[in-house]
Design an enzyme around this catalytic site. Sequence first.
Site, mmCIF file in Angstrom:
data_model
loop_
_atom_site.group_PDB
_atom_site.id
_atom_site.type_symbol
_atom_site.label_atom_id
_atom_site.label_comp_id
_atom_site.label_asym_id
_atom_site.label_seq_id
_atom_site.Cartn_x
_atom_site.Cartn_y
_atom_site.Cartn_z
ATOM 1 N N GLU A 297 50.197 40.539 44.234
ATOM 2 C CA GLU A 297 48.985 40.582 43.738
ATOM 3 C C GLU A 297 49.488 40.166 42.076
ATOM 4 O OE1 GLU A 297 46.227 39.081 44.699
ATOM 5 O OE2 GLU A 297 47.054 39.777 47.228
ATOM 6 N N THR B 52 40.645 34.343 40.774
ATOM 7 C CA THR B 52 40.988 35.533 41.476
ATOM 8 C C THR B 52 41.044 36.572 40.279
ATOM 9 O OG1 THR B 52 42.598 33.878 43.001
ATOM 10 C CG2 THR B 52 43.182 35.847 42.259
ATOM 11 N N ASP C 119 44.381 27.158 44.728
ATOM 12 C CA ASP C 119 44.811 27.890 45.928
ATOM 13 C C ASP C 119 43.010 27.398 46.929
ATOM 14 O OD1 ASP C 119 43.194 30.355 45.116
ATOM 15 O OD2 ASP C 119 44.282 31.948 46.361
#
Length: 413
Positions: free
Chosen positions: A201, A224, A219
Amino acid sequence: MALGGGIAAVLCIPPAVSLAAGGATDFLLSVGHPVLASSTLTVAWLASSAVDEASGTRWASGAGVSGAGAGTEWLRVDLGAGQEVTRVRLHWATAYAKSYRIQLSDNGATWTDAYRTADGNGDVDDLRDLKGRGRYLRVLATQAAKPSGYSLWDVRAYGPGPASRVPESYKAPGAGVPPEAADLTAAPKKETAMELVSSAENSTLDWRSEFGYIEDLGDGRGYTGGIVGFCSGTGDMLSLVTDYTSRQPSNVLAPYLPALRAVDGTDSHKGLDPGFPAAWRAAAKDPVFRKTQEDFRDRIYFNPAVRLAQTDGLRALGQFAYYDAAVVHGVSGLRSIREQTLRARKAPGQGGDEFVYLSAFLDARAAEMRREAAHSDTTRVDTAQRVLLNDSNLDLIPPMTWQVYGDTYTINR
């Protein structure tokens, strides 16, 4: 095609032992041993199906993965220990290899050809009088006869043996479990799990440095951020900030709650730009926000995934595989992948083989990732979790080394 013996001779061979030319006994080395493949079409045609002795199961490579079936795919069997291999019998399905090699290796990295052909015609290839030795046997298919890729009903390797037993750590829980074994909930194991996820990640093992991480990865999930990639477009970032605000009402992220509600389910930044990323990084300095991230991670992802894995009789590696799937696909996505796997293989808790079940789960997980462009790079499965599985490290015992997105990571403690 039958080489050096004919199909009729093959059909008369007992399932465990055969008589090679000259009367020497050949032991069947490959059945039931751990097996990996470069790709798998669906959970119905797993790599392990090629060595299970069942007549109605087969492995099929991923369709179009290597360019309409014209590229290279492979299936690799771990024989458990160094073995002399004198014969390999391949039973091809309709999708067969025109060109392929039989290779052997002591370490799974450096390979030596024991046989090669550019004139395969499918059906049964009974390859005898081979000369080679290794722990790993690989069928390396380099040119497909049809655009659908490759498929094998059966792969059988024979040698003077006797066949070695599968390493103890491949067996179900309770048999030969080392004293270092523990559930993922034990503090050292949980720390390992956090580092493994962080390598994928955040490209670092130092997951505690990532509370303030935030960016748009393009994405389709918006921003994120944080220690496991909470997203503004998938609802978990909204829930996290809501939880944080209930603990710390006057925080720098609270004013963005209306915008987070509005963009949930989209990749929009409306109402978040330009100040939200800076506010997130500022909040990360607050111990309350850091604790909220950890608690939320455990409640939403870690605890449900580990409980489900424990129900299925999985040890630390399997528990981590479930957790990592939950982080990427959500717990509902994890359950879907698990259900697909259980339709094909029994979990250890149901009396199944742990290695075979986990191989099937990772096959299904990789297939699911390839369906989504943002996660089509499956290295967090293929060069991380599969590597640990292939090393028989079902208890996540250091030292361990893996790769994600081309970077190498090691835990030595």
